[in-house]
Motif scaffolding. Structure first.
Motif, PDB file in Angstrom:
ATOM      1  N   GLU A 363       0.939  -4.635  -8.283  1.00  0.00           N
ATOM      2  CA  GLU A 363       0.847  -4.726  -6.833  1.00  0.00           C
ATOM      3  C   GLU A 363      -0.600  -4.757  -6.376  1.00  0.00           C
ATOM      4  O   GLU A 363      -1.516  -4.310  -7.090  1.00  0.00           O
ATOM      5  CB  GLU A 363       1.581  -3.546  -6.183  1.00  0.00           C
ATOM      6  N   ALA A 364      -0.808  -5.274  -5.162  1.00  0.00           N
ATOM      7  CA  ALA A 364      -2.164  -5.399  -4.626  1.00  0.00           C
ATOM      8  C   ALA A 364      -2.815  -4.041  -4.418  1.00  0.00           C
ATOM      9  O   ALA A 364      -4.030  -3.871  -4.595  1.00  0.00           O
ATOM     10  CB  ALA A 364      -2.133  -6.191  -3.312  1.00  0.00           C
ATOM     11  N   ASP A 365      -2.036  -3.024  -4.026  1.00  0.00           N
ATOM     12  CA  ASP A 365      -2.604  -1.683  -3.823  1.00  0.00           C
ATOM     13  C   ASP A 365      -3.130  -1.108  -5.126  1.00  0.00           C
ATOM     14  O   ASP A 365      -4.181  -0.456  -5.167  1.00  0.00           O
ATOM     15  CB  ASP A 365      -1.538  -0.757  -3.231  1.00  0.00           C
ATOM     16  N   GLU A 366      -2.407  -1.368  -6.223  1.00  0.00           N
ATOM     17  CA  GLU A 366      -2.865  -0.865  -7.516  1.00  0.00           C
ATOM     18  C   GLU A 366      -4.152  -1.566  -7.954  1.00  0.00           C
ATOM     19  O   GLU A 366      -5.054  -0.950  -8.527  1.00  0.00           O
ATOM     20  CB  GLU A 366      -1.780  -1.069  -8.573  1.00  0.00           C
ATOM     21  N   ILE A 367      -4.251  -2.867  -7.671  1.00  0.00           N
ATOM     22  CA  ILE A 367      -5.479  -3.597  -8.014  1.00  0.00           C
ATOM     23  C   ILE A 367      -6.659  -3.062  -7.218  1.00  0.00           C
ATOM     24  O   ILE A 367      -7.775  -2.908  -7.741  1.00  0.00           O
ATOM     25  CB  ILE A 367      -5.271  -5.099  -7.751  1.00  0.00           C
ATOM     26  N   LYS A 368      -6.438  -2.725  -5.952  1.00  0.00           N
ATOM     27  CA  LYS A 368      -7.508  -2.149  -5.131  1.00  0.00           C
ATOM     28  C   LYS A 368      -7.953  -0.798  -5.681  1.00  0.00           C
ATOM     29  O   LYS A 368      -9.138  -0.474  -5.696  1.00  0.00           O
ATOM     30  CB  LYS A 368      -7.033  -2.005  -3.689  1.00  0.00           C
ATOM     31  N   LYS A 369      -6.990  -0.006  -6.152  1.00  0.00           N
ATOM     32  CA  LYS A 369      -7.341   1.292  -6.731  1.00  0.00           C
ATOM     33  C   LYS A 369      -8.184   1.114  -7.997  1.00  0.00           C
ATOM     34  O   LYS A 369      -9.155   1.846  -8.220  1.00  0.00           O
ATOM     35  CB  LYS A 369      -6.073   2.079  -7.053  1.00  0.00           C
ATOM     36  N   ILE A 370      -7.810   0.134  -8.819  1.00  0.00           N
ATOM     37  CA  ILE A 370      -8.572  -0.113 -10.042  1.00  0.00           C
ATOM     38  C   ILE A 370     -10.006  -0.534  -9.707  1.00  0.00           C
ATOM     39  O   ILE A 370     -10.983  -0.039 -10.292  1.00  0.00           O
ATOM     40  CB  ILE A 370      -7.868  -1.182 -10.890  1.00  0.00           C
TER      41      ILE A 370
END
Length: 565
Positions: A363-370
């Motif tokens: 998901e996009a939120d997980e990519i932002k967290k990474i």
């Protein structure tokens, strides 16, 4: 026959009477007894009037004598026998032993001495090689000293100065006259020359505040109005501009800008072997370095550890290119080069990685967290060196002019809150400039006794600039055979010596002859800077031992020069 009841006191009286009778009979039958004490094999009477009850804790001679006369196998049926056992066993169980005090210390001292002698005998050659050889020249220390102490067997100049000595020393300092070779009628005595070394220039000067060091506890909260703050800022800008122009024109060798959170050392071209005007800024933070990069000011960090390949790639992700510790905006490099640089390649790789993660269903939120976690790791690495010696920044050449404009216009140069709120940074210089106040060091002389000999001591306290020590040593070496100096440096300025030596070590010189020729040229170009040729030669020297963090300096005319540590 019924027995008559008796009272307790009557029983005791009869018992004592019987005991006395028995004792009397014993004396009559055994006249050889001594002092009422029966011979061996005869029971003793503890209630006898002629024999005292023995104190088991007594240590007198009579007690000891009586112990020898007591039977070896006493009867345990009476009290006297119990006390005898106590007196017999006590000295055996708790013997009196004198604790040795001096012998262990003496033996330990002898062992240490023998051990040290064994070490000296084992490595005599290493000890002789470690001894520093005296040199005719000593290195310069670019930190500001707060205290300097001179010790010599003979009296030192500067004690009880006469009026003409102070006047001549003041005149020669203000006019930058070489008082030693002066032919204008000034007093050239050692006292006048010593007084000349105790003067320096400062701006601003507020008598009720200590402006160096800026964190002095004597500075109480002083509220300055808007009118006072504006006036101080205006005067400071004029003084700073004039002082920077003197350095660029080589009419001032160096000066300091001392703010609450940083210190800057500006030096003229030729000082320390540098061919251009340069500035050293310490300490710095990630935010301050980012502000310099935002103003397109290029700088290097001489003490920064060289980053590995992984750090080089990660620095490209943040838009900063790192080349030998120098920093510049990657946007400039991209504009200058038509070929895409490593930063662009890294950006493309990041985009591909994000697309790859999306294709896996992340998901996009997980990519932002990474991405955020990677940014925080990079930021923490960049902040590890903040406010340390490694964060010292070198700015030279054309960038020095841009850095001057940055300090002149930056709002963070003058703090808004705190003990010195509204007070601009302190300017310190060895030569006069617009708006400067002439200050003098505090001098105190005394006599001390060391190793059974009397010595004269002179202590200087205040703002001791780098040129003071070479000046005083040159003065004292003319009239003294031996003397020593001890220095106390301001902690946040000692890094200037380390950086200066690192800059000299990193300089690639083609041959030694060219270096010597450059040194002579630099000294001639700074002949109008207000300092003597001897001091300029020390400051322009660019050799291995030209800069050092001095704490103690010893001069011996017989040995042939200076030694330091």
């Amino acid at each position: 026959m019924s027995q008559q009841w008796k009272r307790p006191d009557e029983i005791l009286r009869l018992q004592r009477l019987k005991q006395k009778q028995k004792a009397l009979q014993a004396r009559i039958q055994k006249p050889s007894g001594i002092g009422g004490v029966p011979s061996n094999g005869q029971e003793s009477d503890p209630f006898s009037g002629s024999q005292k009850r023995k104190n088991p804790f007594s240590k007198n001679g009579d007690n000891a004598a009586s112990k020898k006369q007591r039977p070896s196998d006493p009867d345990l049926t009476n009290d006297e026998s119990i006390f005898e056992l106590l007196n017999r066993t006590t000295p055996k169980e708790i013997p009196v032993i004198d604790a040795p005090i001096a012998k262990p210390l003496e033996s330990r001292f002898l062992l240490d001495t023998q051990h040290q002698l064994a070490i000296n005998a084992a490595v005599p050659h290493e000890t002789s090689e470690d001894l520093q050889k005296p040199c005719k020249h000593f290195p310069i220390h670019w930190g500001i000293k707060s205290r300097l102490r001179i010790v010599c067997k003979s009296s030192l100049p500067g004690n009880n100065l006469r009026t003409n000595q102070e006047a001549s020393g003041l005149t020669s300092f203000v006019r930058c006259i070489g008082i030693k070779d002066s032919s204008v009628g000034l007093d050239i005595s050692p006292g006048a020359r010593f007084y000349q070394s105790t003067l320096y220039w400062q701006h601003p000067h507020l008598p009720w505040l200590t402006l160096f060091p800026r964190n002095a506890k004597s500075n109480h909260g002083t509220v300055l109005g808007e009118t006072e703050r504006t006036a101080l800022a205006k005067e400071w800008a004029v003084s700073f501009q004039n002082l920077f122009q003197l350095v660029r024109a080589r009419q001032c060798p160096y000066f300091y800008v001392c703010a609450n959170s940083f210190t800057v050392l500006f030096r003229a071209a030729g000082i320390g072997g540098r061919v251009e005007t340069h500035a050293l800024l310490t300490p710095t933070s990630r935010g301050m370095r980012a502000a310099l990069k935002q103003e397109d000011i290029e700088f290097t960090m001489p003490l920064k550890k060289s980053p590995d390949k992984q750090d080089m790639n990660r620095s490209g992700e943040s838009g900063i290119s790192v080349n030998n510790g120098s920093f510049s905006n990657s946007s400039e490099d991209q504009g200058a080069n038509t070929v895409p640089d490593e930063g662009e390649d890294d950006d493309d790789d990041d985009m591909e990685e994000e697309k790859w993660l999306e294709s896996l269903g992340v998901e996009a939120d997980e990519i932002k967290k990474i991405n955020y976690n990677q940014y925080k790791k990079l930021q923490n690495r960049e902040c590890e060196e903040d406010y340390s010696d490694q964060s010292t920044v070198l700015i030279e050449g054309v960038e020095c002019q841009a850095f001057y404009n940055f300090l002149l216009n930056a709002k963070s140069t003058t703090i808004k809150v705190g003990r010195l709120a509204g007070v601009p940074p302190t300017l310190l210089a060895p030569v006069a400039f617009v708006g400067a106040t002439l200050r003098t060091l505090t001098t105190r002389s005394s006599k001390i006794r060391m190793d059974g000999e009397d010595y004269h001591s002179t202590e200087l306290q205040g703002v001791i600039l780098p040129h003071v020590l070479p000046y005083l040593c040159g003065l004292l070496s003319e009239t003294k055979d031996n003397f020593s100096t001890t220095l106390v440096s301001v902690p946040n300025t000692t890094v200037f010596s380390r950086v200066s030596q690192k800059m000299i070590d990193d300089t690639d010189k083609e041959n030694e002859a060219t270096a010597i020729g450059d040194q002579v040229l630099w000294k001639e170009n700074l002949s109008d800077s207000g300092l003597s040729e001897h001091i300029l030669e020390t400051m322009c020297r660019a050799s291995k031992d030209s800069v050092s963090d001095l704490e103690r300096l010893v001069y011996s005319k017989e040995a042939g020069g200076y030694t330091w540590s």
